[in-house]
Design a protein around this motif. Structure first.
Motif, PDB file in Angstrom:
ATOM      1  N   MET A   1       0.795  -1.205  -0.203  1.00  0.00           N
ATOM      2  CA  MET A   1      -0.028  -0.197  -0.072  1.00  0.00           C
ATOM      3  C   MET A   1       0.854   1.270  -0.020  1.00  0.00           C
ATOM      4  O   MET A   1       1.778   1.469   0.855  1.00  0.00           O
ATOM      5  N   GLU A   2       0.643   2.090  -0.899  1.00  0.00           N
ATOM      6  CA  GLU A   2       1.576   3.358  -1.073  1.00  0.00           C
ATOM      7  C   GLU A   2       0.950   4.381  -0.116  1.00  0.00           C
ATOM      8  O   GLU A   2      -0.315   4.521   0.200  1.00  0.00           O
ATOM      9  N   SER A   3       1.925   5.193   0.510  1.00  0.00           N
ATOM     10  CA  SER A   3       1.557   6.226   1.383  1.00  0.00           C
ATOM     11  C   SER A   3       0.841   7.457   0.698  1.00  0.00           C
ATOM     12  O   SER A   3       1.239   7.424  -0.478  1.00  0.00           O
ATOM     13  N   LYS A   4       0.365   8.245   1.284  1.00  0.00           N
ATOM     14  CA  LYS A   4       0.244   9.465   0.705  1.00  0.00           C
ATOM     15  C   LYS A   4       1.040  10.276   0.111  1.00  0.00           C
ATOM     16  O   LYS A   4       0.920  10.825  -1.138  1.00  0.00           O
ATOM     17  N   ARG A   5       2.045  10.255   0.427  1.00  0.00           N
ATOM     18  CA  ARG A   5       3.430  10.942   0.204  1.00  0.00           C
ATOM     19  C   ARG A   5       3.607  10.351  -1.474  1.00  0.00           C
ATOM     20  O   ARG A   5       4.093  10.963  -2.534  1.00  0.00           O
ATOM     21  N   GLN A   6       3.786   8.973  -1.407  1.00  0.00           N
ATOM     22  CA  GLN A   6       3.853   8.364  -2.956  1.00  0.00           C
ATOM     23  C   GLN A   6       2.992   8.472  -3.689  1.00  0.00           C
ATOM     24  O   GLN A   6       2.983   8.799  -4.814  1.00  0.00           O
ATOM     25  N   GLN A   7       1.644   8.398  -3.278  1.00  0.00           N
ATOM     26  CA  GLN A   7       0.604   8.966  -4.094  1.00  0.00           C
ATOM     27  C   GLN A   7       0.614  10.119  -4.710  1.00  0.00           C
ATOM     28  O   GLN A   7       0.175  10.301  -5.975  1.00  0.00           O
ATOM     29  N   LYS A   8       0.944  11.072  -3.847  1.00  0.00           N
ATOM     30  CA  LYS A   8       1.186  12.496  -4.390  1.00  0.00           C
ATOM     31  C   LYS A   8       2.291  12.771  -5.399  1.00  0.00           C
ATOM     32  O   LYS A   8       2.155  13.261  -6.453  1.00  0.00           O
ATOM     33  N   MET A   9       3.557  11.924  -5.430  1.00  0.00           N
ATOM     34  CA  MET A   9       4.406  12.202  -6.122  1.00  0.00           C
ATOM     35  C   MET A   9       3.964  11.538  -7.468  1.00  0.00           C
ATOM     36  O   MET A   9       4.569  11.494  -8.474  1.00  0.00           O
ATOM     37  N   ALA A  10       3.355  10.319  -7.121  1.00  0.00           N
ATOM     38  CA  ALA A  10       2.907   9.456  -8.450  1.00  0.00           C
ATOM     39  C   ALA A  10       2.135  10.313  -9.489  1.00  0.00           C
ATOM     40  O   ALA A  10       2.226  10.520 -10.590  1.00  0.00           O
ATOM     41  N   SER A  11       1.277  10.841  -8.771  1.00  0.00           N
ATOM     42  CA  SER A  11       0.544  11.786  -9.472  1.00  0.00           C
ATOM     43  C   SER A  11       1.120  12.918 -10.156  1.00  0.00           C
ATOM     44  O   SER A  11       0.833  13.394 -11.317  1.00  0.00           O
ATOM     45  N   ALA A  87       9.712  19.096  -5.996  1.00  0.00           N
ATOM     46  CA  ALA A  87      10.284  17.768  -5.415  1.00  0.00           C
ATOM     47  C   ALA A  87      11.581  18.209  -5.107  1.00  0.00           C
ATOM     48  O   ALA A  87      12.507  18.895  -5.767  1.00  0.00           O
ATOM     49  N   ARG A  88      12.093  17.635  -3.972  1.00  0.00           N
ATOM     50  CA  ARG A  88      13.536  17.766  -3.620  1.00  0.00           C
ATOM     51  C   ARG A  88      14.521  17.056  -4.626  1.00  0.00           C
ATOM     52  O   ARG A  88      15.492  17.367  -4.952  1.00  0.00           O
ATOM     53  N   VAL A  89      13.966  15.864  -4.936  1.00  0.00           N
ATOM     54  CA  VAL A  89      14.879  14.970  -5.779  1.00  0.00           C
ATOM     55  C   VAL A  89      13.991  14.469  -7.145  1.00  0.00           C
ATOM     56  O   VAL A  89      13.007  14.041  -6.750  1.00  0.00           O
ATOM     57  N   VAL A  90      14.766  14.241  -8.179  1.00  0.00           N
ATOM     58  CA  VAL A  90      13.941  13.813  -9.246  1.00  0.00           C
ATOM     59  C   VAL A  90      14.285  12.308  -9.384  1.00  0.00           C
ATOM     60  O   VAL A  90      15.416  11.761  -9.373  1.00  0.00           O
ATOM     61  N   PRO A  91      13.055  11.542  -9.174  1.00  0.00           N
ATOM     62  CA  PRO A  91      13.396  10.161  -9.084  1.00  0.00           C
ATOM     63  C   PRO A  91      14.123   9.515 -10.346  1.00  0.00           C
ATOM     64  O   PRO A  91      13.722   9.731 -11.382  1.00  0.00           O
ATOM     65  N   GLU A  92      14.837   8.272 -10.171  1.00  0.00           N
ATOM     66  CA  GLU A  92      15.101   7.428 -11.262  1.00  0.00           C
ATOM     67  C   GLU A  92      13.966   7.019 -12.093  1.00  0.00           C
ATOM     68  O   GLU A  92      12.877   6.550 -11.368  1.00  0.00           O
ATOM     69  N   LEU A  93      14.047   7.028 -13.493  1.00  0.00           N
ATOM     70  CA  LEU A  93      12.818   6.621 -14.013  1.00  0.00           C
ATOM     71  C   LEU A  93      13.026   5.378 -14.723  1.00  0.00           C
ATOM     72  O   LEU A  93      14.088   5.333 -15.492  1.00  0.00           O
ATOM     73  N   THR A  94      12.082   4.223 -14.598  1.00  0.00           N
ATOM     74  CA  THR A  94      12.092   3.051 -15.535  1.00  0.00           C
ATOM     75  C   THR A  94      10.767   3.019 -16.146  1.00  0.00           C
ATOM     76  O   THR A  94       9.795   3.008 -15.456  1.00  0.00           O
TER      77      THR A  94
END
Length: 139
Positions: A1-11, A87-94
């Motif tokens: 289950m994703e946290s709210k932080r993960q969901q916001k970043m994913a959106s 965002a503080r860090v840009v995630p690695e994209l796959t």
């Protein structure tokens, strides 16, 4: 289950990646159709994002996915420019091919080909006599 932080970043990533692929880097697909981003899943540390692309329209989805994967650094750089204030860090994209829509269409086709006979009609009078009589709670 994703946290709210993960969901916001994913959106946020889903919206901004769509803009990057459509407006900022249209040359990545060399005039091909822009894929739709069906889902983005972000790791708990927000360092890695798995991007699922729907590549239904157009020829050879695997070649288009390979073309996008070749330009991952360029896409990540353009994404970083767009989300630098959020965002503080840009995630690695796959990038991954999302074939769920094609699978759903295939399953719909399989179900339509099944020969299922209709249920035999049942008389309402027979149904009433087959059921045991229920005890009455109130007179």
């Amino acid at each position: 289950m994703e946290s709210k932080r993960q969901q916001k970043m994913a959106s946020l990533l889903q919206q901004e990646l769509a803009q990057v692929l459509q407006r900022d880097l249209p040359h990545v697909l060399a005039g091909g159709l822009v894929p739709s981003i069906s889902a983005v899943h972000v790791s708990p540390d927000l360092g890695v994002a798995r991007v699922y692309l729907s590549l239904l329209l157009g020829p050879d989805a695997s070649a288009r996915l390979a073309q996008i994967q070749e330009h991952t650094k360029e896409i990540r750089h353009a994404l970083g420019k767009r989300i630098r204030n959020q965002a503080r860090v840009v995630p690695e994209l796959t990038f991954f091919h999302d074939d769920s829509a094609a699978y759903a269409a295939h399953m719909d086709q399989v179900l339509n080909q099944l020969d299922i006979p209709p249920a035999p009609p049942e008389d309402e009078a027979d149904d009433a006599s087959d059921e045991p009589e229920r005890p009455r709670l109130f007179n």
